[in-house]
Write an enzyme that holds these catalytic residues in place. Structure first.
Site, PDB file in Angstrom:
ATOM      1  CG  ASP A   1      26.986  -4.785  -0.309  1.00 55.95           C
ATOM      2  OD1 ASP A   1      26.795  -5.605  -1.222  1.00 55.95           O
ATOM      3  OD2 ASP A   1      27.501  -5.094   0.778  1.00 55.95           O
TER       4      ASP A   1
ATOM      5  NE  ARG B   1      28.172  -1.329  10.465  1.00 59.06           N
ATOM      6  CZ  ARG B   1      29.152  -0.990   9.661  1.00 59.06           C
ATOM      7  NH1 ARG B   1      29.690   0.217   9.755  1.00 59.06           N
ATOM      8  NH2 ARG B   1      29.625  -1.830   8.775  1.00 59.06           N
TER       9      ARG B   1
ATOM     10  CG  ASP C   1      27.017  -4.324  10.216  1.00 64.96           C
ATOM     11  OD1 ASP C   1      27.193  -4.341  11.442  1.00 64.96           O
ATOM     12  OD2 ASP C   1      27.941  -4.261   9.394  1.00 64.96           O
TER      13      ASP C   1
ATOM     14  CB  SER D   1      32.603  -8.804   3.084  1.00 65.48           C
ATOM     15  OG  SER D   1      31.770  -7.887   3.778  1.00 65.48           O
TER      16      SER D   1
END
Length: 407
Positions: A16, A97, A126, A178
């Site tokens: 990404d 995060r 996320d 992923s």
């Protein structure tokens, strides 16, 4: 689209974020893109990252070593709370995060950026976690989330774009899971795992350890020392938090510890399936829970279990920087004042078997609990206790009998 001159991108070098750098420059009139990679223990994934970021169009890359802060300010507070999401998930991605989002804001302000970008999908958790952290420290900062607006519909589309723009990738279409890796865990999602009917291909996907079937036939013993709920030593050797977790990751991984195959409820409303490797974390959670069984009184222990459920939801939902999380942490810290001692575990083929626990603050008394003769407990006292404890049951039964006779 809005006009931005300088954008800070949360960068991992994965699929990404690798394509987001050129995509931002194409769609925001050649804006400058600065990348930031947070070192939260993903190790080899950081190799060659600077060269890759620059080659794909970033003006510079910050690699921020956040491991110590990550462990002390996020992992250990969650461990002390005993917070586990939906009984299995040890929150490895969730609490990474907020710290990344906080550092993003700090660098964005330092660089004079007028927007922050991330590579989270519009289906995931996320995006919420990053953006709530940004809002906590820069409430008016614009946020760019390409997955919510760009032309790509799948990871295959992203790979096509990367090939067309000569962007090197470490994955193929066949290995295009992923993943998220840090000091605490490694997650796997996508491909065959999207169908819960499929058994995970552990021999192909595991990176932090082995499956229980391939673990040694001989058990491994480990003794963990805690001070006020925080692990500080292994087998008598004092260690900082980062080193301690890395050591337990090795021991746990070798013994097939910490694998979790979960269908979880995402914050955005859908269910998702993931496989998690958390070898060291699983050991620490188990050991901490064992120690609390002798250090906490019943009422505190039971109430803390209720708090743990809410704490897990807060962390999972990205609400780390909130008054409620801070208040719950204050409660947890108070409960940990006496959670000091040693826990010995036997690790064997995916199992963590209790092998002894001691504490200077233990509430366990062998003298009171003994089945042998003692001089501290009068067993006749229990009759009066049962009469009072059972009085509501007895009264209801008596009145029910009377009402039955009057019919």
């Amino acid at each position: 689209m809005a006009k931005f001159k300088k954008v800070l991108l949360a960068y991992s070098g994965g699929l990404d974020t690798s394509i987001i750098i050129p995509w931002l420059k194409e769609h925001y009139d050649g804006c400058e893109v600065i990348a930031m990679a947070a070192d939260v223990g993903q190790e080899a994934e950081l190799e060659g990252l600077n060269e890759k970021a620059i080659a794909t169009g970033a003006s510079k890359l910050y690699i921020e070593d956040l491991q110590k802060e990550f462990v002390e300010d996020y992992i250990f507070p969650t461990l002390k709370a005993g917070a586990v999401y939906e009984n299995k998930y040890l929150l490895g991605t969730s609490f990474a995060r907020p710290i990344i989002g906080k550092r993003l804001v700090e660098i964005a302000k330092k660089e004079g950026c007028d927007a922050i970008a991330h590579g989270c999908t519009g289906k995931g958790n996320d995006q919420v976690r990053f953006e709530l952290a940004v809002k906590a420290f820069a409430p008016n900062m614009p946020i760019i989330a390409p997955w919510r607006t760009w032309e790509f519909k799948s990871r295959d589309d992203e790979i096509d774009y990367a090939i067309a723009h000569n962007i090197p990738l470490k994955i193929t279409r066949e290995t295009n899971y992923s993943k998220d890796k840090n000091l605490w865990h490694l997650s796997h999602e996508g491909l065959d795992l999207e169908d819960p009917a499929n058994e995970p291909k552990y021999d192909e996907i595991l990176e932090m350890g082995v499956s229980p079937e391939k673990a040694p036939d001989k058990a491994t013993y480990v003794t963990i020392h805690f001070e006020k709920g925080i692990p500080t030593a292994l087998d008598g050797v004092e260690m900082d938090g980062v080193s301690l977790i890395k050591k337990l990751n090795k021991l746990g991984g070798e013994n097939g510890i910490g694998l979790a195959d979960i269908v979880e409820n995402r914050l955005v409303g859908m269910k998702s399936r993931g496989v998690y490797e958390t070898p060291g974390g699983a050991i620490l959670y188990h050991a901490h829970e064992v120690l609390e069984t002798i250090c906490l009184d019943k009422e505190t222990q039971h109430y803390k279990q209720q708090i743990a459920l809410k704490f897990a939801d807060i962390v999972y939902n990205g609400q780390w920087f909130t008054p409620l999380r801070e208040a719950l942490s204050a409660f947890v810290d108070a409960t940990q004042e006496t959670v000091t001692g040693d826990v010995k575990l036997k690790l064997y083929k995916g199992n963590m078997i209790n092998a002894g626990v001691t504490s200077p603050y233990t509430l366990y008394s062998e003298e009171f609990a003994s089945f042998g003769e003692d001089d501290v407990y009068d067993q006749n006292d229990s009759a009066g206790f049962i009469n009072l404890f059972g009085l509501p049951i007895k009264v209801k039964a008596l009145l029910d009998e009377q009402r039955g006779q009057n019919k």
